[in-house]
Design a protein around this motif. Structure first.
Motif, PDB file in Angstrom:
ATOM      1  N   PHE A 126       0.554  -0.816   0.052  1.00 13.98           N
ATOM      2  CA  PHE A 126       0.033  -0.417  -0.334  1.00 13.98           C
ATOM      3  C   PHE A 126       0.586   0.991  -0.181  1.00 13.98           C
ATOM      4  CE2 PHE A 126      -3.483  -2.889   1.388  1.00 13.98           C
ATOM      5  CZ  PHE A 126      -4.023  -2.394   0.981  1.00 13.98           C
ATOM      6  N   GLU A 127       1.810   1.201   0.405  1.00 13.81           N
ATOM      7  CA  GLU A 127       3.069   2.583   0.732  1.00 13.81           C
ATOM      8  C   GLU A 127       3.862   2.497  -0.534  1.00 13.81           C
ATOM      9  OE1 GLU A 127       3.483   4.552   2.954  1.00 13.81           O
ATOM     10  OE2 GLU A 127       3.588   3.337   5.014  1.00 13.81           O
ATOM     11  N   GLN A 128       3.785   1.545  -1.233  1.00 14.89           N
ATOM     12  CA  GLN A 128       4.150   1.481  -2.684  1.00 14.89           C
ATOM     13  C   GLN A 128       2.953   1.853  -3.698  1.00 14.89           C
ATOM     14  OE1 GLN A 128       5.083  -2.320  -4.031  1.00 14.89           O
ATOM     15  NE2 GLN A 128       7.247  -2.436  -2.958  1.00 14.89           N
ATOM     16  N   VAL A 129       2.045   1.510  -3.430  1.00 11.00           N
ATOM     17  CA  VAL A 129       1.338   2.429  -4.417  1.00 11.00           C
ATOM     18  C   VAL A 129       0.445   4.104  -3.998  1.00 11.00           C
ATOM     19  CG1 VAL A 129      -1.759   2.753  -4.771  1.00 11.00           C
ATOM     20  CG2 VAL A 129       0.269   0.427  -4.886  1.00 11.00           C
ATOM     21  N   VAL A 130       0.651   4.361  -2.256  1.00 12.03           N
ATOM     22  CA  VAL A 130       0.400   5.996  -2.297  1.00 12.03           C
ATOM     23  C   VAL A 130       1.589   6.635  -2.627  1.00 12.03           C
ATOM     24  CG1 VAL A 130       0.965   7.216  -0.264  1.00 12.03           C
ATOM     25  CG2 VAL A 130      -0.744   5.381   0.319  1.00 12.03           C
ATOM     26  N   GLY A 131       3.254   5.670  -2.660  1.00 14.49           N
ATOM     27  CA  GLY A 131       3.906   7.296  -3.289  1.00 14.49           C
ATOM     28  C   GLY A 131       4.276   7.215  -4.892  1.00 14.49           C
ATOM     29  N   ALA A 132       3.548   6.303  -5.768  1.00 11.10           N
ATOM     30  CA  ALA A 132       3.515   6.152  -6.815  1.00 11.10           C
ATOM     31  C   ALA A 132       2.174   7.150  -7.405  1.00 11.10           C
ATOM     32  CB  ALA A 132       3.324   4.802  -7.043  1.00 11.10           C
ATOM     33  N   LEU A 133       1.539   7.273  -6.423  1.00 12.27           N
ATOM     34  CA  LEU A 133       0.030   8.276  -6.863  1.00 12.27           C
ATOM     35  C   LEU A 133       0.056   9.436  -5.752  1.00 12.27           C
ATOM     36  CD1 LEU A 133      -2.677   5.635  -7.201  1.00 12.27           C
ATOM     37  CD2 LEU A 133      -1.122   6.150  -8.779  1.00 12.27           C
ATOM     38  N   SER A 134       0.446   9.234  -5.030  1.00 17.42           N
ATOM     39  CA  SER A 134      -0.193  11.341  -3.964  1.00 17.42           C
ATOM     40  C   SER A 134       0.595  11.803  -4.853  1.00 17.42           C
ATOM     41  CB  SER A 134       0.626  11.048  -2.379  1.00 17.42           C
ATOM     42  OG  SER A 134       1.708  10.337  -2.367  1.00 17.42           O
ATOM     43  N   PRO A 135       1.876  12.028  -5.458  1.00 17.27           N
ATOM     44  CA  PRO A 135       2.627  13.208  -6.228  1.00 17.27           C
ATOM     45  C   PRO A 135       1.918  13.924  -6.934  1.00 17.27           C
ATOM     46  CG  PRO A 135       3.899  12.048  -5.958  1.00 17.27           C
ATOM     47  CD  PRO A 135       2.744  10.503  -5.860  1.00 17.27           C
ATOM     48  N   LYS A 136       1.205  12.682  -7.862  1.00 21.28           N
ATOM     49  CA  LYS A 136      -0.096  13.049  -8.760  1.00 21.28           C
ATOM     50  C   LYS A 136      -1.000  13.343  -8.427  1.00 21.28           C
ATOM     51  CE  LYS A 136       1.361   9.427 -11.187  1.00 21.28           C
ATOM     52  NZ  LYS A 136       1.687   8.251 -12.438  1.00 21.28           N
ATOM     53  N   ALA A 137      -1.882  13.681  -7.484  1.00 18.39           N
ATOM     54  CA  ALA A 137      -2.903  13.227  -7.313  1.00 18.39           C
ATOM     55  C   ALA A 137      -4.130  14.417  -7.455  1.00 18.39           C
ATOM     56  CB  ALA A 137      -3.114  13.518  -5.461  1.00 18.39           C
ATOM     57  N   ALA A 138      -3.294  15.579  -7.651  1.00 17.49           N
ATOM     58  CA  ALA A 138      -4.098  17.145  -8.203  1.00 17.49           C
ATOM     59  C   ALA A 138      -4.870  16.529  -9.403  1.00 17.49           C
ATOM     60  CB  ALA A 138      -3.740  18.011  -8.090  1.00 17.49           C
ATOM     61  N   VAL A 139      -3.826  15.715 -10.509  1.00 15.83           N
ATOM     62  CA  VAL A 139      -3.902  15.340 -11.993  1.00 15.83           C
ATOM     63  C   VAL A 139      -4.652  14.222 -12.008  1.00 15.83           C
ATOM     64  CG1 VAL A 139      -2.524  17.161 -12.901  1.00 15.83           C
ATOM     65  CG2 VAL A 139      -1.934  14.591 -12.237  1.00 15.83           C
ATOM     66  N   LEU A 140      -4.652  12.839 -11.203  1.00 17.32           N
ATOM     67  CA  LEU A 140      -5.704  11.558 -11.309  1.00 17.32           C
ATOM     68  C   LEU A 140      -6.694  11.409 -12.000  1.00 17.32           C
ATOM     69  CD1 LEU A 140      -3.858  10.180  -7.814  1.00 17.32           C
ATOM     70  CD2 LEU A 140      -3.194   9.359 -10.053  1.00 17.32           C
ATOM     71  N   ASP A 141      -7.150  10.507 -12.762  1.00 16.08           N
ATOM     72  CA  ASP A 141      -8.561  10.217 -13.037  1.00 16.08           C
ATOM     73  C   ASP A 141      -9.476   9.524 -11.788  1.00 16.08           C
ATOM     74  OD1 ASP A 141      -8.495   7.687 -13.584  1.00 16.08           O
ATOM     75  OD2 ASP A 141      -7.096   7.571 -15.029  1.00 16.08           O
ATOM     76  N   PRO A 142     -10.812   9.587 -11.769  1.00 17.48           N
ATOM     77  CA  PRO A 142     -11.699   9.002 -10.897  1.00 17.48           C
ATOM     78  C   PRO A 142     -11.671   8.262  -9.958  1.00 17.48           C
ATOM     79  CG  PRO A 142     -13.091  10.625 -12.520  1.00 17.48           C
ATOM     80  CD  PRO A 142     -11.803   9.976 -12.956  1.00 17.48           C
ATOM     81  N   THR A 143     -10.094   6.909 -11.756  1.00 20.40           N
ATOM     82  CA  THR A 143     -10.177   5.747 -10.962  1.00 20.40           C
ATOM     83  C   THR A 143      -9.121   5.211  -9.922  1.00 20.40           C
ATOM     84  OG1 THR A 143     -11.816   5.509 -12.973  1.00 20.40           O
ATOM     85  CG2 THR A 143     -10.061   3.423 -12.083  1.00 20.40           C
ATOM     86  N   TRP A 144      -7.889   6.374 -10.585  1.00 19.71           N
ATOM     87  CA  TRP A 144      -6.166   6.488  -9.854  1.00 19.71           C
ATOM     88  C   TRP A 144      -6.824   7.280  -8.392  1.00 19.71           C
ATOM     89  CZ3 TRP A 144      -3.736   2.737 -10.062  1.00 19.71           C
ATOM     90  CH2 TRP A 144      -3.248   2.223 -10.875  1.00 19.71           C
ATOM     91  N   ALA A 145      -8.345   7.876  -8.647  1.00 26.74           N
ATOM     92  CA  ALA A 145      -7.824   8.423  -7.656  1.00 26.74           C
ATOM     93  C   ALA A 145      -9.050   8.498  -6.552  1.00 26.74           C
ATOM     94  CB  ALA A 145      -9.007  10.302  -7.654  1.00 26.74           C
ATOM     95  N   GLN A 146      -9.944   6.755  -6.431  1.00 26.18           N
ATOM     96  CA  GLN A 146     -10.748   5.944  -6.167  1.00 26.18           C
ATOM     97  C   GLN A 146      -9.447   5.176  -4.931  1.00 26.18           C
ATOM     98  OE1 GLN A 146     -13.624   5.744  -5.495  1.00 26.18           O
ATOM     99  NE2 GLN A 146     -13.576   3.456  -4.189  1.00 26.18           N
ATOM    100  N   VAL A 147      -8.503   4.214  -6.127  1.00 23.83           N
ATOM    101  CA  VAL A 147      -7.278   3.643  -5.814  1.00 23.83           C
ATOM    102  C   VAL A 147      -6.538   4.352  -4.324  1.00 23.83           C
ATOM    103  CG1 VAL A 147      -5.312   2.617  -6.122  1.00 23.83           C
ATOM    104  CG2 VAL A 147      -6.984   2.610  -7.536  1.00 23.83           C
ATOM    105  N   LEU A 148      -5.951   5.358  -4.208  1.00 23.62           N
ATOM    106  CA  LEU A 148      -5.456   5.883  -3.862  1.00 23.62           C
ATOM    107  C   LEU A 148      -6.076   6.754  -2.778  1.00 23.62           C
ATOM    108  CD1 LEU A 148      -2.896   7.898  -2.466  1.00 23.62           C
ATOM    109  CD2 LEU A 148      -4.214   9.716  -3.501  1.00 23.62           C
ATOM    110  N   CYS A 149      -7.947   7.105  -2.995  1.00 25.43           N
ATOM    111  CA  CYS A 149      -8.313   6.923  -1.441  1.00 25.43           C
ATOM    112  C   CYS A 149      -8.464   5.225  -0.632  1.00 25.43           C
ATOM    113  CB  CYS A 149     -10.024   7.986  -1.630  1.00 25.43           C
ATOM    114  SG  CYS A 149      -9.881   9.610  -2.585  1.00 25.43           S
ATOM    115  N   GLU A 150      -8.300   4.476  -1.096  1.00 25.44           N
ATOM    116  CA  GLU A 150      -9.228   3.391  -0.378  1.00 25.44           C
ATOM    117  C   GLU A 150      -7.548   2.807   0.114  1.00 25.44           C
ATOM    118  OE1 GLU A 150     -10.824  -0.039  -1.673  1.00 25.44           O
ATOM    119  OE2 GLU A 150     -11.831   0.965  -2.429  1.00 25.44           O
ATOM    120  N   SER A 151      -5.981   3.516  -0.287  1.00 23.39           N
ATOM    121  CA  SER A 151      -5.145   3.160  -0.117  1.00 23.39           C
ATOM    122  C   SER A 151      -4.654   3.503   1.092  1.00 23.39           C
ATOM    123  CB  SER A 151      -3.765   3.076  -0.820  1.00 23.39           C
ATOM    124  OG  SER A 151      -3.690   2.272  -2.010  1.00 23.39           O
ATOM    125  N   TYR A 152      -5.324   4.682   1.356  1.00 26.05           N
ATOM    126  CA  TYR A 152      -5.216   6.101   3.163  1.00 26.05           C
ATOM    127  C   TYR A 152      -6.372   5.273   3.729  1.00 26.05           C
ATOM    128  CZ  TYR A 152      -2.797   9.686   0.362  1.00 26.05           C
ATOM    129  OH  TYR A 152      -1.793  10.388   0.146  1.00 26.05           O
TER     130      TYR A 152
END
Length: 681
Positions: free
Chosen positions: A48-74
């Motif tokens: 989960f830390e790997q997922v957050v590390g990859a997605l959180s720097p791009k949080a402002a431009v994530l599409d809805p599906t990847w934003a959902q993945v990041l929220c679930e990881s948190y």
């Protein structure tokens, strides 16, 4: 229970993330499985830390599906951190990051402990208030503070004032100002008033531009869903063959003209009757199919080794003959072993277009040297990046992002992808008021130009010089002419043997050209420029008809209006093409002008290499005598060791008494060569 909740989301990922990063998706699924099926908290947390590390720097431009993945990881990390005393303090930070990303996300309350759920609700309530919405009619768009999105039944909005706008085609939008404070739980009810009809279009192909009464409304896009099947199947189409519905809203009363355009298709114009606009209603037109539209393109060149590209797509080596091409605009590019050719073209339906490609020197911008900040830096860089749109005689290659000028220079020299380089360097001082532009050939011929970044058009002088390419020919008659005070027209200094046999007399003025008075050499030049084939001249007696012919010119030296590195690059390209076409006299004229260009840069040894081996078959105007005279000048510049060679060259020039400098009307070579010989005694 956890495994049961995992499976539906696996299906969601397979639907929504097929085109995304498969490795990251697998890491997310492995993390959930490690905890759900094996109870491996440490392994799940690591993934989960790997997922957050990859997605959180791009949080402002994530599409809805990847934003959902990041929220679930948190959410999962908060649960996992909460299970260990060492990591328990991090759980609150995970929940806060989730709220900051999407306050409307709801934690999984079957996965998350009641204590964490209560903490999540408290953290969200510290900055956000819930708002419930109702919409009549549904199916519109809800904008919150100017950001549009799909309408939801409930949103959590930050404290403060918000402007909400609900809109739907065919209805007047409704605005609502909502002021939220801590403890609020408000409702926002939207009821729209109908103001016009709407028309829904299904178009083939998707991507077609839609215009109403001549004004573009945008482009049809996407693919229709299964609900369009009853409309498209009677036409022999599948739903995926047409676009998703394109809605025309706010249709004014009366008749309208609907126009659809798409590349490679014939434009279609439809008349929309007044009953579509009134009474107000939603209408769906029969799916519209555009017919294919093509023409043909042929591209040839005298220069060898060209490859044709149309809007970035290779069409093979030249020549290209009768190539079927979709009608419409294209960026036509021909890449040669040296130089390039570019033109924006339009291929018309059913018509043939032929293009003759002549390579232009490629000018590579290396970038701005150093990191020094100065007023006007960003503006100047922007102007340099867009310089290519203003240049007519060279093909412009912008700087590569992130590359230093030194790295760019090494790349260009190694790849030979350009014939010219342009660099820019701010001049040192307390305040930078000038930037030095350096333009050079790869062989080292260089010119420098100072520009002021704050001027209205700092690159204007550079553009003018790069666009000024002097011709090597002009239309002529085989006459050497001069304007003399008191004479009624151009005075004939000399004439070719053929012109004298036709009746032209040396030492008399020309008075008429094509039956009209001609008062000066310039006036005669204008007549020649418009002439077709022959010109009829008079010197006061019987008219004489002379054929218009191409007469050689030589490169003017020392002109501040010219960019000599660019001229040298162009001459080198021209020589390669003309030589390949076996046009000996033309090739030698280019070599002579190459020699002159090198003389401009005081590279007399290199100039002699061009001049000594060139031979011109003409004896008047810019001709063999001109070439011999310039050869003598170069030997003089090399010093006394080459005095014998200079003498020989000047004596050769004396053999051509009708040879001139600059052009057919320039000064005679013979007197100049004679004076040079006198000076050598």
């Amino acid at each position: 229970m956890r495994l049961h909740r995992l499976l539906p989301f696996v299906f969601l990922l397979n639907l929504g993330l097929g085109a995304q990063d498969a490795a990251l998706k697998d890491t997310f699924l492995q993390a959930k499985a490690l905890w759900a099926t094996q109870g491996d908290r440490e392994g799940a947390s690591t993934r989960f830390e790997q997922v957050v590390g990859a997605l959180s720097p791009k949080a402002a431009v994530l599409d809805p599906t990847w934003a959902q993945v990041l929220c679930e990881s948190y959410n999962w990390l908060a649960v996992l951190d909460d299970r260990s005393p060492q990591t328990k303090p991090r759980a609150q930070a995970r929940l806060q990051a989730l709220i900051d990303l999407n306050p409307d996300f709801e934690v999984d309350r079957t996965l998350t402990s009641q204590r964490l759920v209560a903490l999540f609700d408290r953290l969200r309530a510290e900055n956000y208030a819930p708002v419930r919405f109702s919409y009549a009619p549904e199916g519109g768009t809800l904008s919150v503070d100017g950001r549009p999105g799909s309408p939801q039944a409930r949103r959590f909005l930050p404290f403060g004032s918000h402007k909400l706008t609900y809109s739907r085609p065919g209805y007047a939008p409704v605005d609502l100002i909502l002021d939220l404070v801590s403890g609020d739980a408000k409702t926002a009810d939207f009821k729209l008033t109908r103001i016009s009809s709407t028309v829904a279009l299904y178009v083939r192909p998707s991507g077609a531009e839609v215009l109403l009464d001549g004004h573009s409304l945008g482009h049809a896009k996407g693919q229709a869903g299964p609900d369009a099947a009853p409309l498209v199947m009677p036409l022999g189409l599948r739903p995926e063959d047409v676009s998703e519905p394109f809605i025309i809203g706010e249709l004014a009363p009366g008749k309208h003209q609907l126009e659809l355009r798409a590349p490679c298709h014939r434009t279609k114009v439809l008349e929309m009757q007044a009953d579509l606009a009134t009474p107000f209603a939603d209408h769906t037109l029969e799916p519209i199919r555009l017919d294919p539209s093509k023409g043909t393109l042929s591209v040839h060149s005298d220069w060898p080794g060209g490859e044709l590209f149309l809007s970035g797509q290779s069409q093979g080596a030249l020549p290209v003959t009768q190539l079927p091409v979709c009608s419409g605009p294209y960026d036509l590019l021909v890449r040669f072993p040296a130089g390039g050719f570019f033109r924006r073209i339009t291929v018309e339906e059913g018509k043939a277009l032929a293009v003759e490609a002549r390579p232009k020197p490629r000018l590579a911008f290396l970038g701005l040297e150093g990191e020094l900040e100065f007023t006007g830096r960003a503006r100047l860089l922007s102007l340099l990046e867009g310089l290519g749109d203003r240049l007519q005689q060279v093909a412009y290659l912008p700087a590569h992002p992130g590359e230093t000028p030194q790295e760019a220079l090494a790349r260009v020299k190694a790849s030979r992808e350009a014939e010219l380089i342009l660099s820019a360097a701010p001049m040192p001082g307390k305040v930078v008021h000038q930037v030095e532009l350096r333009i050079a050939t790869l062989e080292g011929e260089e010119e420098r130009l100072l520009v002021k970044p704050l001027e209205e058009d700092p690159l204007g002088p550079l553009v003018a010089r790069l666009n000024a390419m002097p011709p090597l020919h002009e239309p002529g008659l085989g006459l050497a002419l001069l304007d003399l005070p008191g004479e009624p027209g151009p005075w004939v200094l000399s004439a070719s043997e053929a012109d004298q046999k036709a009746g032209i007399q040396v030492g008399r003025a020309l008075t008429l050209a094509n039956g009209k008075p001609v008062a000066s050499v310039q006036a005669l030049r204008q007549v020649l420029a418009a002439a077709k084939g022959t010109v009829t001249l008079s010197q006061g007696g019987s008219p004489v008809s002379l054929p218009v012919q191409e007469e050689a010119l030589e490169l003017p030296l020392g002109s501040p209006a010219l960019c000599y590195p660019a001229i040298l690059a162009r001459l080198r390209l021209d020589y390669a093409g003309v030589k390949a076409g076996a046009k000996a006299d033309e090739a030698n004229l280019i070599r002579m002008n190459l020699g002159l260009g090198l003389m401009h840069f005081r590279r007399y040894d290199k100039a002699i290499e061009q001049l000594r081996d060139a031979r011109l078959g003409t004896t008047s105007g810019v001709s063999q005598g001109t070439l011999d005279y310039h050869t003598g000048r170069c030997f003089l510049r090399l010093g006394s060791a080459y005095q014998a060679e200079a003498t020989q060259a000047f004596r050769q020039a004396l053999k051509y008494p009708q040879a001139t400098l600059l052009g057919p009307d320039g000064p005679l070579v013979a007197p100049l060569a004679r004076q040079a010989l006198e000076d050598l005694k």
